[in-house]
Design a protein around this motif. Structure first.
Motif, mmCIF file in Angstrom:
data_model
loop_
_atom_site.group_PDB
_atom_site.id
_atom_site.type_symbol
_atom_site.label_atom_id
_atom_site.label_comp_id
_atom_site.label_asym_id
_atom_site.label_seq_id
_atom_site.Cartn_x
_atom_site.Cartn_y
_atom_site.Cartn_z
ATOM 1 N N PRO A 53 25.719 28.575 -39.817
ATOM 2 C CA PRO A 53 26.773 27.862 -40.544
ATOM 3 C C PRO A 53 27.481 26.806 -39.698
ATOM 4 O O PRO A 53 28.048 25.858 -40.247
ATOM 5 C CB PRO A 53 27.743 28.986 -40.946
ATOM 6 C CG PRO A 53 26.889 30.209 -41.000
ATOM 7 C CD PRO A 53 25.888 30.046 -39.902
ATOM 8 N N ASN A 54 27.426 26.922 -38.377
ATOM 9 C CA ASN A 54 28.145 25.994 -37.508
ATOM 10 C C ASN A 54 27.244 24.957 -36.848
ATOM 11 O O ASN A 54 27.756 24.044 -36.198
ATOM 12 C CB ASN A 54 28.883 26.770 -36.410
ATOM 13 C CG ASN A 54 29.958 27.677 -36.955
ATOM 14 O OD1 ASN A 54 29.683 28.803 -37.341
ATOM 15 N ND2 ASN A 54 31.183 27.199 -37.021
ATOM 16 N N LEU A 80 19.846 13.827 -35.385
ATOM 17 C CA LEU A 80 21.218 14.160 -35.026
ATOM 18 C C LEU A 80 21.466 15.662 -35.195
ATOM 19 O O LEU A 80 20.871 16.311 -36.052
ATOM 20 C CB LEU A 80 22.213 13.382 -35.891
ATOM 21 C CG LEU A 80 22.109 11.857 -35.853
ATOM 22 C CD1 LEU A 80 23.059 11.234 -36.873
ATOM 23 C CD2 LEU A 80 22.412 11.329 -34.455
ATOM 24 N N GLY A 81 22.379 16.159 -34.385
ATOM 25 C CA GLY A 81 22.853 17.523 -34.516
ATOM 26 C C GLY A 81 24.332 17.530 -34.850
ATOM 27 O O GLY A 81 25.113 16.770 -34.248
ATOM 28 N N ASP A 82 24.718 18.344 -35.815
ATOM 29 C CA ASP A 82 26.117 18.456 -36.241
ATOM 30 C C ASP A 82 26.640 19.830 -35.850
ATOM 31 O O ASP A 82 26.045 20.855 -36.205
ATOM 32 C CB ASP A 82 26.246 18.277 -37.759
ATOM 33 C CG ASP A 82 25.828 16.893 -38.213
ATOM 34 O OD1 ASP A 82 26.152 15.923 -37.502
ATOM 35 O OD2 ASP A 82 25.186 16.775 -39.274
ATOM 36 N N TYR A 83 27.757 19.840 -35.152
ATOM 37 C CA TYR A 83 28.400 21.094 -34.766
ATOM 38 C C TYR A 83 29.765 21.171 -35.425
ATOM 39 O O TYR A 83 30.582 20.252 -35.294
ATOM 40 C CB TYR A 83 28.545 21.184 -33.248
ATOM 41 C CG TYR A 83 29.298 22.418 -32.791
ATOM 42 C CD1 TYR A 83 28.790 23.694 -33.020
ATOM 43 C CD2 TYR A 83 30.533 22.299 -32.154
ATOM 44 C CE1 TYR A 83 29.481 24.826 -32.621
ATOM 45 C CE2 TYR A 83 31.232 23.427 -31.748
ATOM 46 C CZ TYR A 83 30.699 24.689 -31.977
ATOM 47 O OH TYR A 83 31.392 25.798 -31.597
ATOM 48 N N GLY A 113 29.536 10.950 -31.727
ATOM 49 C CA GLY A 113 30.536 10.616 -32.729
ATOM 50 C C GLY A 113 31.215 11.847 -33.294
ATOM 51 O O GLY A 113 30.952 12.989 -32.901
ATOM 52 N N ILE A 114 32.072 11.608 -34.224
ATOM 53 C CA ILE A 114 32.807 12.641 -34.933
ATOM 54 C C ILE A 114 32.716 12.326 -36.416
ATOM 55 O O ILE A 114 32.563 11.153 -36.814
ATOM 56 C CB ILE A 114 34.277 12.690 -34.452
ATOM 57 C CG1 ILE A 114 34.984 13.929 -35.008
ATOM 58 C CG2 ILE A 114 35.031 11.409 -34.823
ATOM 59 C CD1 ILE A 114 36.368 14.141 -34.412
ATOM 60 N N GLY A 115 32.779 13.344 -37.241
ATOM 61 C CA GLY A 115 32.646 13.103 -38.670
ATOM 62 C C GLY A 115 33.284 14.202 -39.486
ATOM 63 O O GLY A 115 33.784 15.209 -38.966
ATOM 64 N N ARG A 144 33.258 17.909 -37.929
ATOM 65 C CA ARG A 144 32.086 18.141 -37.088
ATOM 66 C C ARG A 144 32.019 17.165 -35.928
ATOM 67 O O ARG A 144 32.564 16.058 -35.985
ATOM 68 C CB ARG A 144 30.802 18.024 -37.920
ATOM 69 C CG ARG A 144 30.676 16.718 -38.678
ATOM 70 C CD ARG A 144 29.430 16.704 -39.557
ATOM 71 N NE ARG A 144 29.504 15.697 -40.601
ATOM 72 C CZ ARG A 144 29.238 14.423 -40.427
ATOM 73 N NH1 ARG A 144 28.865 13.982 -39.239
ATOM 74 N NH2 ARG A 144 29.332 13.570 -41.428
ATOM 75 N N LEU A 145 31.341 17.610 -34.897
ATOM 76 C CA LEU A 145 30.970 16.764 -33.768
ATOM 77 C C LEU A 145 29.481 16.469 -33.896
ATOM 78 O O LEU A 145 28.683 17.373 -34.152
ATOM 79 C CB LEU A 145 31.268 17.464 -32.446
ATOM 80 C CG LEU A 145 32.713 17.915 -32.230
ATOM 81 C CD1 LEU A 145 32.829 18.677 -30.907
ATOM 82 C CD2 LEU A 145 33.662 16.721 -32.233
ATOM 83 N N THR A 146 29.108 15.197 -33.714
ATOM 84 C CA THR A 146 27.727 14.786 -33.943
ATOM 85 C C THR A 146 27.174 14.109 -32.695
ATOM 86 O O THR A 146 27.842 13.289 -32.069
ATOM 87 C CB THR A 146 27.636 13.826 -35.140
ATOM 88 O OG1 THR A 146 28.156 14.473 -36.310
ATOM 89 C CG2 THR A 146 26.205 13.415 -35.409
ATOM 90 N N GLY A 147 25.964 14.470 -32.344
ATOM 91 C CA GLY A 147 25.273 13.861 -31.212
ATOM 92 C C GLY A 147 23.790 13.784 -31.479
ATOM 93 O O GLY A 147 23.249 14.535 -32.286
ATOM 94 N N GLY A 148 23.122 12.882 -30.788
ATOM 95 C CA GLY A 148 21.685 12.722 -30.956
ATOM 96 C C GLY A 148 21.261 11.346 -30.502
ATOM 97 O O GLY A 148 21.834 10.778 -29.569
ATOM 98 N N PHE A 149 20.290 10.797 -31.199
ATOM 99 C CA PHE A 149 19.843 9.449 -30.836
ATOM 100 C C PHE A 149 19.269 8.738 -32.057
ATOM 101 O O PHE A 149 18.872 9.361 -33.050
ATOM 102 C CB PHE A 149 18.818 9.492 -29.696
ATOM 103 C CG PHE A 149 17.545 10.226 -30.032
ATOM 104 C CD1 PHE A 149 16.468 9.569 -30.604
ATOM 105 C CD2 PHE A 149 17.433 11.578 -29.760
ATOM 106 C CE1 PHE A 149 15.305 10.244 -30.903
ATOM 107 C CE2 PHE A 149 16.268 12.266 -30.055
ATOM 108 C CZ PHE A 149 15.204 11.592 -30.627
ATOM 109 N N PHE A 150 19.233 7.410 -31.954
ATOM 110 C CA PHE A 150 18.661 6.536 -32.971
ATOM 111 C C PHE A 150 17.431 5.843 -32.389
ATOM 112 O O PHE A 150 17.440 5.425 -31.223
ATOM 113 C CB PHE A 150 19.662 5.462 -33.409
ATOM 114 C CG PHE A 150 20.723 5.939 -34.354
ATOM 115 C CD1 PHE A 150 20.641 5.655 -35.712
ATOM 116 C CD2 PHE A 150 21.821 6.644 -33.886
ATOM 117 C CE1 PHE A 150 21.624 6.075 -36.590
ATOM 118 C CE2 PHE A 150 22.808 7.074 -34.746
ATOM 119 C CZ PHE A 150 22.706 6.787 -36.104
#
Length: 331
Positions: A152-153, A188-191, A253-255, A199-205
């Motif tokens: 869930p997280n 991307l990964g959403d935490y 990023g943040i979302g 959520r906190l988001t990180g990853g790459f494009f």
């Protein structure tokens, strides 16, 4: 002398018949007073023992046969124990059936789904999702995402964003009308640290973002190149093409919102893509042939100097801002 197998089959047949006798005559024996119900098990055992001894010719007392033993010998037929009242297809079930042991097929239970054993237990939440989204975004206005929920997280998503937009940009005294053409594939990964929508988001494009630009003349229909002012009719059309330095760009990023949750959703994102500094190449088309050749060459020289100044101006622009507001639907 009969073989041992025949003796066992005969014993089992006698036992089955005796059990029918017990089931059907339980009440009758009690009413007649000739035998008490508590004496039935001993009568059965004596009868079976006598029959077994007379057939085998063995005068030694055999092991007593219990009515709870399986009617079918597992070592002969490989069969499992069963419910006597059901498998003997008796229309009458004796009160003794309540105390007779009933075997349970363990293999059947082990293969029974947990959901059938407890139908009220909730099913496992859906983990995979595919969705589309429309948004006002610096990475593209239309996109598609596919995602997986590890918990869930913690979510992961793979997607594509495209469809660009127009904007105005000014560099070194020149106004440009710019068309941005994005192509962004993201992983991307959403935490979700608090379990809600934040959520906190990180990853790459993997990005192939390009832009084209056209220089605009001022109100006097003039354009200034490298500090020299020309009539727009002399230089013709000045255009440029540019792209970002890194094709693989990390993102932080943040979302708010869950882009891969089933149904409609509202999502906001703000972050930066480390896309590298963009570079631009300027060109002058349709330089007037009616002007002297020296002026034509001067225009080309000033245009090259202007290109260098523009790229120097863009060098500090190595972080690409990602801002997105939109709606999504996942299924």
């Amino acid at each position: 002398m009969l073989p041992k197998v025949s003796i066992q089959i005969l014993s089992q047949s006698l036992l089955a018949g005796t059990f029918v006798l017990i089931s059907s005559g339980n009440a009758m024996l009690t009413d007649s007073g000739s035998a008490n119900a508590s004496e039935i098990p001993s009568i059965v055992q004596d009868t079976v023992s006598s029959a077994t001894t007379s057939v085998s010719g063995n005068t030694s007392k055999p092991n007593p046969v219990s009515i709870s033993d399986p009617i079918v010998d597992e070592t002969i037929f490989g069969a499992t124990r069963f419910d006597r009242a059901t498998d003997l297809k008796m229309s009458y079930v004796s009160p003794l059936s309540d105390v007779l042991p009933r075997s349970v097929d363990r293999q059947t239970i082990s293969q029974t789904p947990a959901s059938s054993l407890n139908p009220n237990e909730p099913s496992e939440p859906k983990k995979w999702a595919v969705g589309v989204h429309a948004q006002a975004s610096t990475t593209g206005f239309i996109g598609i995402d596919g995602g997986y929920k590890f918990s869930p997280n913690l979510h992961a998503r793979l997607g594509l964003n495209t469809i660009g937009f127009n904007y105005n940009y000014k560099s070194e005294g020149i106004d440009y009308s710019t068309n941005f053409k994005p192509t962004n594939i993201h992983l991307l990964g959403d935490y979700f640290p608090f379990g809600g929508g934040l959520r906190l988001t990180g990853g790459f494009f993997i990005q192939n973002n390009q832009f084209t630009a056209t220089a605009k003349s001022d109100s006097n229909n003039q354009i200034t190149l490298n500090g020299t002012t020309y009539d727009a009719s002399q230089v013709g059309n000045i255009g440029g093409e540019g792209k970002f330095g890194s094709s693989v760009a990390p993102y932080l990023g943040i979302g708010f919102g869950t882009p891969i949750s089933s149904g409609f959703g509202f999502n906001i994102d703000a972050g930066v893509m480390f896309a590298g500094s963009p570079t631009v190449a300027l060109s002058a088309n349709n330089i007037s042939s009616s002007i002297p050749t020296a002026i034509q060459n001067q225009i080309r020289s000033d245009l090259a100097a202007q290109e260098q100044k523009t790229n120097a101006d863009l060098r500090s622009f190595n972080l690409y801002p990602v801002i997105s507001i939109g709606v999504s639907y996942a299924f």
